[in-house]
Scaffold this motif. Structure first.
Motif, PDB file in Angstrom:
ATOM      1  N   UNK A   1       0.892  -1.350  -0.002  1.00  0.00           N
ATOM      2  CA  UNK A   1      -0.159  -0.077  -0.066  1.00  0.00           C
ATOM      3  C   UNK A   1       0.958   1.193  -0.036  1.00  0.00           C
ATOM      4  N   UNK A   2       1.805   1.134   0.896  1.00  0.00           N
ATOM      5  CA  UNK A   2       2.591   2.248   0.863  1.00  0.00           C
ATOM      6  C   UNK A   2       3.513   2.694  -0.257  1.00  0.00           C
ATOM      7  N   UNK A   3       3.957   1.757  -1.182  1.00  0.00           N
ATOM      8  CA  UNK A   3       4.687   1.732  -2.285  1.00  0.00           C
ATOM      9  C   UNK A   3       3.774   2.482  -3.585  1.00  0.00           C
ATOM     10  N   UNK A   4       2.592   1.841  -3.392  1.00  0.00           N
ATOM     11  CA  UNK A   4       1.637   2.333  -4.371  1.00  0.00           C
ATOM     12  C   UNK A   4       1.374   3.795  -4.059  1.00  0.00           C
ATOM     13  N   UNK A   5       1.046   4.231  -2.731  1.00  0.00           N
ATOM     14  CA  UNK A   5       0.694   5.486  -2.390  1.00  0.00           C
ATOM     15  C   UNK A   5       1.857   6.652  -2.764  1.00  0.00           C
ATOM     16  N   UNK A   6       3.092   5.935  -2.531  1.00  0.00           N
ATOM     17  CA  UNK A   6       4.291   6.926  -2.670  1.00  0.00           C
ATOM     18  C   UNK A   6       4.477   7.062  -4.267  1.00  0.00           C
TER      19      UNK A   6
END
Length: 126
Positions: free
Chosen positions: A115-120
């Motif tokens: 999720x964090x990789x996608x949002x970044x």
């Protein structure tokens, strides 16, 4: 090997993990150069974060996603960085713990990192 059961276990896990992180050639610079992490504040926050995630203690107060957006602006946090983070996390768990909570710590970390990789990535595109 033992089960991951207590806050002391989380402290061991987190401390061992971050010892690897700061030595890592691919992502260590985020913690040393980009952010210059205050470990006296960061480590207890991570203990509480994982205690909340794994044991439902709700001792963590904060928004980890929001804390990472400014870092991503200074230095792109890319999928490869999250993959290394996951590898080091998984390895640290597997070297020290067994059982349901150890497996859950790996599963939860994968969900968080993805999720964090996608949002970044989305933040860099906007």
């Amino acid at each position: 090997m033992k089960n991951l059961e207590t806050r002391k276990d989380i402290e061991l896990l987190v401390n061992t993990f971050y010892t690897k992180i700061i030595k890592d050639d691919l992502i260590g610079f985020f913690f040393k150069d980009v952010v210059n992490v205050d470990w006296d504040k960061h480590l207890p926050m991570m203990y509480s974060f994982w205690e909340s995630i794994l044991f439902g203690q709700m001792s963590y107060k904060g928004n980890p996603m929001q804390k990472h957006f400014p870092i991503n602006q200074m230095q792109a946090m890319e999928k490869i960085h999250f993959e290394r983070w996951l590898l080091l996390w998984r390895t640290t768990i597997e070297e020290n713990f067994i059982g349901f909570n150890a497996t859950m710590a790996i599963t939860k970390s994968e969900n968080i990192a993805n999720l964090m990789a996608y949002k970044m990535e989305m933040a860099r595109k906007n």
